[in-house]
Write a protein that holds these residues in place. Structure first.
Motif, PDB file in Angstrom:
ATOM      1  N   GLY A   1       6.075  -1.178  -5.486  1.00  0.00           N
ATOM      2  CA  GLY A   1       4.789  -0.942  -4.844  1.00  0.00           C
ATOM      3  C   GLY A   1       4.549   0.491  -4.430  1.00  0.00           C
ATOM      4  O   GLY A   1       3.504   1.068  -4.719  1.00  0.00           O
ATOM      5  N   MET A   2       5.512   1.106  -3.756  1.00  0.00           N
ATOM      6  CA  MET A   2       5.305   2.479  -3.298  1.00  0.00           C
ATOM      7  C   MET A   2       5.322   3.467  -4.458  1.00  0.00           C
ATOM      8  O   MET A   2       4.676   4.506  -4.388  1.00  0.00           O
ATOM      9  N   THR A   3       6.019   3.125  -5.538  1.00  0.00           N
ATOM     10  CA  THR A   3       5.957   3.963  -6.738  1.00  0.00           C
ATOM     11  C   THR A   3       4.523   3.976  -7.265  1.00  0.00           C
ATOM     12  O   THR A   3       3.980   5.032  -7.609  1.00  0.00           O
ATOM     13  N   LEU A   4       3.923   2.812  -7.297  1.00  0.00           N
ATOM     14  CA  LEU A   4       2.539   2.702  -7.741  1.00  0.00           C
ATOM     15  C   LEU A   4       1.605   3.477  -6.816  1.00  0.00           C
ATOM     16  O   LEU A   4       0.736   4.232  -7.271  1.00  0.00           O
ATOM     17  N   VAL A   5       1.774   3.329  -5.509  1.00  0.00           N
ATOM     18  CA  VAL A   5       0.937   4.040  -4.531  1.00  0.00           C
ATOM     19  C   VAL A   5       1.052   5.548  -4.752  1.00  0.00           C
ATOM     20  O   VAL A   5       0.033   6.254  -4.761  1.00  0.00           O
ATOM     21  N   ASN A   6       2.254   6.033  -4.950  1.00  0.00           N
ATOM     22  CA  ASN A   6       2.458   7.471  -5.159  1.00  0.00           C
ATOM     23  C   ASN A   6       1.812   7.962  -6.449  1.00  0.00           C
ATOM     24  O   ASN A   6       1.418   9.120  -6.538  1.00  0.00           O
ATOM     25  N   ARG A   7       1.701   7.099  -7.423  1.00  0.00           N
ATOM     26  CA  ARG A   7       1.042   7.492  -8.683  1.00  0.00           C
ATOM     27  C   ARG A   7      -0.481   7.446  -8.574  1.00  0.00           C
ATOM     28  O   ARG A   7      -1.168   8.218  -9.234  1.00  0.00           O
ATOM     29  N   LEU A   8      -0.988   6.537  -7.765  1.00  0.00           N
ATOM     30  CA  LEU A   8      -2.440   6.367  -7.650  1.00  0.00           C
ATOM     31  C   LEU A   8      -3.091   7.376  -6.709  1.00  0.00           C
ATOM     32  O   LEU A   8      -4.240   7.754  -6.911  1.00  0.00           O
ATOM     33  N   MET A   9      -2.358   7.788  -5.692  1.00  0.00           N
ATOM     34  CA  MET A   9      -2.907   8.690  -4.688  1.00  0.00           C
ATOM     35  C   MET A   9      -2.342  10.095  -4.891  1.00  0.00           C
ATOM     36  O   MET A   9      -1.260  10.261  -5.445  1.00  0.00           O
ATOM     37  N   ASP A  10      -3.068  11.099  -4.419  1.00  0.00           N
ATOM     38  CA  ASP A  10      -2.596  12.477  -4.553  1.00  0.00           C
ATOM     39  C   ASP A  10      -1.519  12.816  -3.531  1.00  0.00           C
ATOM     40  O   ASP A  10      -0.625  13.613  -3.794  1.00  0.00           O
ATOM     41  N   LYS A  11      -1.629  12.224  -2.341  1.00  0.00           N
ATOM     42  CA  LYS A  11      -0.676  12.519  -1.277  1.00  0.00           C
ATOM     43  C   LYS A  11      -0.409  11.254  -0.477  1.00  0.00           C
ATOM     44  O   LYS A  11      -1.337  10.529  -0.128  1.00  0.00           O
ATOM     45  N   VAL A  12       0.869  10.993  -0.198  1.00  0.00           N
ATOM     46  CA  VAL A  12       1.292   9.831   0.585  1.00  0.00           C
ATOM     47  C   VAL A  12       2.295  10.332   1.615  1.00  0.00           C
ATOM     48  O   VAL A  12       3.328  10.888   1.250  1.00  0.00           O
ATOM     49  N   GLU A  13       1.969  10.148   2.889  1.00  0.00           N
ATOM     50  CA  GLU A  13       2.852  10.605   3.965  1.00  0.00           C
ATOM     51  C   GLU A  13       3.053   9.493   4.987  1.00  0.00           C
ATOM     52  O   GLU A  13       2.081   8.831   5.362  1.00  0.00           O
ATOM     53  N   PHE A  14       4.273   9.317   5.433  1.00  0.00           N
ATOM     54  CA  PHE A  14       4.581   8.426   6.550  1.00  0.00           C
ATOM     55  C   PHE A  14       5.111   9.296   7.679  1.00  0.00           C
ATOM     56  O   PHE A  14       5.935  10.183   7.438  1.00  0.00           O
ATOM     57  N   PHE A  15       4.654   9.046   8.898  1.00  0.00           N
ATOM     58  CA  PHE A  15       5.142   9.785  10.059  1.00  0.00           C
ATOM     59  C   PHE A  15       4.948   8.931  11.303  1.00  0.00           C
ATOM     60  O   PHE A  15       4.349   7.855  11.233  1.00  0.00           O
ATOM     61  N   THR A  16       5.491   9.386  12.402  1.00  0.00           N
ATOM     62  CA  THR A  16       5.334   8.651  13.653  1.00  0.00           C
ATOM     63  C   THR A  16       4.333   9.365  14.553  1.00  0.00           C
ATOM     64  O   THR A  16       4.194  10.592  14.504  1.00  0.00           O
ATOM     65  N   ARG A  17       3.654   8.560  15.333  1.00  0.00           N
ATOM     66  CA  ARG A  17       2.750   9.060  16.374  1.00  0.00           C
ATOM     67  C   ARG A  17       3.116   8.256  17.613  1.00  0.00           C
ATOM     68  O   ARG A  17       2.827   7.064  17.673  1.00  0.00           O
ATOM     69  N   GLY A  18       3.810   8.906  18.546  1.00  0.00           N
ATOM     70  CA  GLY A  18       4.355   8.158  19.668  1.00  0.00           C
ATOM     71  C   GLY A  18       5.421   7.228  19.128  1.00  0.00           C
ATOM     72  O   GLY A  18       6.295   7.645  18.380  1.00  0.00           O
ATOM     73  N   ASN A  19       5.328   5.936  19.479  1.00  0.00           N
ATOM     74  CA  ASN A  19       6.300   4.980  18.942  1.00  0.00           C
ATOM     75  C   ASN A  19       5.680   4.103  17.854  1.00  0.00           C
ATOM     76  O   ASN A  19       6.108   2.989  17.635  1.00  0.00           O
ATOM     77  N   HIS A  20       4.681   4.630  17.177  1.00  0.00           N
ATOM     78  CA  HIS A  20       4.000   3.902  16.114  1.00  0.00           C
ATOM     79  C   HIS A  20       4.165   4.638  14.787  1.00  0.00           C
ATOM     80  O   HIS A  20       4.338   5.845  14.754  1.00  0.00           O
ATOM     81  N   THR A  21       4.074   3.890  13.709  1.00  0.00           N
ATOM     82  CA  THR A  21       4.162   4.464  12.376  1.00  0.00           C
ATOM     83  C   THR A  21       2.760   4.635  11.803  1.00  0.00           C
ATOM     84  O   THR A  21       1.900   3.773  11.973  1.00  0.00           O
ATOM     85  N   VAL A  22       2.550   5.747  11.111  1.00  0.00           N
ATOM     86  CA  VAL A  22       1.262   6.032  10.481  1.00  0.00           C
ATOM     87  C   VAL A  22       1.516   6.388   9.018  1.00  0.00           C
ATOM     88  O   VAL A  22       2.474   7.095   8.704  1.00  0.00           O
ATOM     89  N   CYS A  23       0.656   5.878   8.147  1.00  0.00           N
ATOM     90  CA  CYS A  23       0.676   6.284   6.744  1.00  0.00           C
ATOM     91  C   CYS A  23      -0.648   6.984   6.460  1.00  0.00           C
ATOM     92  O   CYS A  23      -1.717   6.447   6.777  1.00  0.00           O
ATOM     93  N   HIS A  24      -0.569   8.165   5.892  1.00  0.00           N
ATOM     94  CA  HIS A  24      -1.769   8.900   5.507  1.00  0.00           C
ATOM     95  C   HIS A  24      -1.787   8.997   3.981  1.00  0.00           C
ATOM     96  O   HIS A  24      -0.814   9.452   3.372  1.00  0.00           O
ATOM     97  N   LEU A  25      -2.879   8.548   3.396  1.00  0.00           N
ATOM     98  CA  LEU A  25      -3.087   8.631   1.946  1.00  0.00           C
ATOM     99  C   LEU A  25      -4.279   9.543   1.702  1.00  0.00           C
ATOM    100  O   LEU A  25      -5.268   9.477   2.437  1.00  0.00           O
ATOM    101  N   SER A  26      -4.209  10.360   0.684  1.00  0.00           N
ATOM    102  CA  SER A  26      -5.383  11.156   0.325  1.00  0.00           C
ATOM    103  C   SER A  26      -5.534  11.200  -1.187  1.00  0.00           C
ATOM    104  O   SER A  26      -4.566  11.055  -1.938  1.00  0.00           O
ATOM    105  N   LYS A  27      -6.796  11.353  -1.586  1.00  0.00           N
ATOM    106  CA  LYS A  27      -7.117  11.409  -3.020  1.00  0.00           C
ATOM    107  C   LYS A  27      -8.339  12.304  -3.193  1.00  0.00           C
ATOM    108  O   LYS A  27      -9.340  12.129  -2.490  1.00  0.00           O
ATOM    109  N   HIS A  28      -8.220  13.242  -4.108  1.00  0.00           N
ATOM    110  CA  HIS A  28      -9.372  14.087  -4.439  1.00  0.00           C
ATOM    111  C   HIS A  28     -10.254  13.328  -5.409  1.00  0.00           C
ATOM    112  O   HIS A  28      -9.774  12.810  -6.421  1.00  0.00           O
ATOM    113  N   LEU A  29     -11.527  13.243  -5.079  1.00  0.00           N
ATOM    114  CA  LEU A  29     -12.488  12.519  -5.907  1.00  0.00           C
ATOM    115  C   LEU A  29     -13.430  13.525  -6.552  1.00  0.00           C
ATOM    116  O   LEU A  29     -14.118  14.262  -5.865  1.00  0.00           O
ATOM    117  N   ALA A  30     -13.447  13.556  -7.873  1.00  0.00           N
ATOM    118  CA  ALA A  30     -14.291  14.527  -8.595  1.00  0.00           C
ATOM    119  C   ALA A  30     -15.756  14.189  -8.473  1.00  0.00           C
ATOM    120  O   ALA A  30     -16.172  13.121  -8.221  1.00  0.00           O
TER     121      ALA A  30
END
Length: 137
Positions: free
Chosen positions: A108-137
């Protein structure tokens, strides 16, 4: 333009997530293939949060935010559970090994990394955040 959705951590809410993302993107006259790619990527990350990070505990919730500025789509998925969920750094798995072993998960995450331009996981306080970005022409 920004849009947000909060769901309980249950697989039963995945269709709501897919519909939310599809509606948001479809109203922007994007190609159907792009809409499908983003829907699939978001669905996979949300499912991982629900299943692996929260054990489908419906007392926990996820916040999903979508923002499209110019031609850049940003998606934020924030986990409000007590468990930090940071997947191992992405490495492309050997597909031959997966087939030989008869594995059914783990791509699944291999697919996500191929579909999106950027995939980041990080923490904010004691919570997990995933940020996905994609450039749209």
């Amino acid at each position: 333009m920004k849009s947000a959705l909060r769901i309980a951590c249950s697989r039963s809410h995945l269709q709501q997530v897919r519909d939310f993302v599809r509606t948001y993107l479809s109203s922007r006259q994007l190609p159907e293939i792009t809409v499908n790619q983003v829907v699939l990527a978001v669905d996979e990350v949300v499912a991982n949060f629900i299943i692996h990070a929260n054990g489908e505990d419906e007392t926990q919730f996820l916040d999903l935010k979508l923002q499209l500025d110019d031609h850049e789509l940003n998606v934020e998925i924030a986990d409000n559970g007590d468990t930090i969920f940071l997947p191992a750094p992405h490495q492309s798995p050997d597909l031959r090994d997966f087939i030989r072993q008869g594995r059914k998960g783990g791509m699944g995450m291999t697919l996500v990394n191929r579909l999106m331009d950027k995939v980041e996981f990080f923490t904010r306080g004691n919570h997990t955040v995933c940020h996905l970005s994609k450039h749209l022409a």
